[in-house]
Design an enzyme around this catalytic site. Structure first.
Site, PDB file in Angstrom:
ATOM      1  CD  GLU A  52      -2.839   0.949  -0.049  1.00  0.00           C
ATOM      2  OE1 GLU A  52      -3.770   0.051   0.125  1.00  0.00           O
ATOM      3  OE2 GLU A  52      -2.789   1.743  -0.824  1.00  0.00           O
ATOM      4  CE  LYS A  66       5.292   6.996  -5.295  1.00  0.00           C
ATOM      5  NZ  LYS A  66       5.661   8.426  -4.865  1.00  0.00           N
TER       6      LYS A  66
END
Ligand code: NAP
Ligand code: HSE
Length: 441
Positions: free
Chosen positions: A131, A207
């Site tokens: 996460e 990302k």
């Protein structure tokens, strides 16, 4: 109460030290929420003598993270070192080979080896949680991996690098130089060990590659991302954007198009009244557009020790609460073996609005010539302004600022290339793409 979850942490820098501190401070609450104690039993970093401001009493020290992954008596290997290769790669590989659960905040590692590691974890029935790898403390992985199941995602975009957003915000609001802002971002623990990854857009690209896979079910394609960083953005661009009702943000954007999936990272002008334009400093924002839910916008702290450690801790808690042998959510949202080949849409076929800033000689006919180059390339203009000299220091120069309606990148490139052949042009033209949130479309 069940047995303690034993964790080993490799990397005790900004994130690792915060994590140890929080686990020490919150041990009672963690045990209650997880139904079992969470205990750090092993750590590894490069320098054993460094004062990290954390209590490591009773915790076994490993000189090498691979050694820790192979030999420590742990249930979870937490990788907080960084880098796609080297110690991070070797130790995560060793931990997964041993069947340990793994938690990492390392987007570079996942962007290049995520599919392989997901397959290893799935084969072993282990969890691989990450996460913290995207947008710091914002639970965007969980949202895409679990909460949006059944939705067809059309676009994911956002501010995913705290360092860049911090720099752009302080340059705009306080008139500070790029270098001053970057130095401060490093001091605050936001930047990567090599800050070029931040300011040149690679960190956002890593990302974005992960989010694209979660959103669209393709194999991770980190090398297929069009990347421009923020090093070329000047205070003049920021001011010109503000005059036109925009702010400049470094965005990562992934969207489905007819010709494939478009992945791009670049400085972007967003309408000043949009929510994303208001996201300042180290804060990140990720928007997900999907057919059932509509637009989901998540905003929160994007970098820094505590924000990142919070996400890592959430991943550890999920492991503490998981049942051995239970059905696992696939690591990348879809089982690794079912991920589809990536079909790349070329940046030249991107369609959108463009801001173009030209510095030109201050003489008759230049304005008309620039407009003619646009018309020859079938570019429709929303506005074209010959600006006062407030952006410039030289009296014989003028600034021409153009904003286009939606047009093809290829046409803009051709128009700019032909303008570059004109003698009146001074320096390099500045071209910034415009992105409109769904609320504006
Ligand atoms: P950092 O402050 O540079 O810390 C890195 C740590 O790893 C240090 O403790 C270092 O040891 C250790 N290390 C490096 N190479 C090693 C090796 N070969 N063997 C053993 N230990 C090694 O980095 P960070 O900011 O905490 O970031 C860690 C990870 O989290 C990176 O993947 C980063 O991208 C990610 N992340 C960071 C943030 C953030 O805001 N900082 C946010 C999200 C994700 P020494 O201390 O002894 O040198
Ligand atoms: N260097 C990264 C950033 C850390 O500034 O966003 C968080 O991933």
């Amino acid at each position: 109460m069940a047995d303690a979850l034993k964790i080993g942490i490799a990397g005790l820098g900004t994130v690792g030290a915060s994590l140890v501190r929080i686990i020490n401070q919150r041990s009672h609450e963690l045990a209650v929420t997880c139904g079992r104690p969470v205990r750090v039993v092993a750590v590894s970093a490069r320098d054993r003598t460094k004062d990290r401001g954390i209590d490591l009493t009773g915790i076994e020290w490993f000189a090498g993270p691979v050694d820790m992954a192979q030999k420590a008596d742990i249930d979870v290997f937490v990788e907080l070192m960084g880098g796609a290769e080297g110690a991070a790669n070797a130790s995560v590989r060793a931990a997964l080979a041993r069947g340990l659960h793994v938690v990492t905040a390392n987007k570079a590692l996942l962007a290049y080896h995520g599919v392989e590691f997901a397959a290893m974890a799935e084969e072993k029935g282990a969890l691989l949680n990450f996460e913290a790898a995207v947008a710091g403390g914002i639970p965007v992985i969980k949202a895409l991996r679990e909460s949006l199941t059944g939705n067809t995602v059309s676009r994911v975009y956002g501010i995913m690098n705290g360092t860049c957003n911090y720099i752009l915000t302080r340059m705009e609001k306080e008139g500070l130089s790029f270098a001053e802002c970057l130095k401060e971002a490093q001091r605050l623990g936001y930047a990567e060990a090599d800050p070029a990854f931040d300011i040149e857009g690679n960190d956002t690209a890593h990302k974005l590659a992960i989010l694209t896979t979660l959103a669209f079910g393709n194999k991770i394609a980190a090398d297929d991302i069009y990347i421009e960083g923020i090093t070329n953005i000047s205070i003049d661009d920021i001011r010109a954007a503000a005059d036109l009702g925009y702010r400049i943000k470094l965005l990562g954007v992934a969207q489905r198009t007819e010709s494939g999936i478009e992945q791009r990272v670049h400085p972007t002008m967003v309408p000043v009244q949009s929510v994303i334009a208001q996201v300042d400093g180290v804060t990140n924002a990720v928007a997900i557009e999907s057919d059932i839910l509509g637009e989901l916008l998540m905003v929160g702290p994007g970098a820094g020790g505590n924000a990142t450690a919070s996400a890592v801790l959430g991943d550890i808690a999920d492991i503490a609460k998981s049942q051995p042998g239970a059905q696992r959510v696939p690591v990348l949202g879809h089982p690794a073996a079912t991920l589809q080949p990536y079909r790349k849409a070329q940046i030249q076929s991107h369609e959108g609005g463009y801001f173009i800033r030209l510095t030109v000689e201050d003489r008759i006919g230049v304005f008309a010539s620039v407009a003619a180059h646009m018309a020859e390339n079938h570019i429709s203009l929303e506005s074209i302004v010959q600006h006062s000299k407030e952006y410039l220091s030289h009296p014989a120069q003028q600034t021409i600022i153009l904003v286009t309606h939606a047009t093809m990148e290829d046409s803009v490139r051709k128009a700019v290339a032909s303008i570059k052949t004109e003698e009146y042009l001074i320096g390099e033209p500045q071209v910034i793409r415009i992105e409109r949130p769904k609320e504006d479309n």
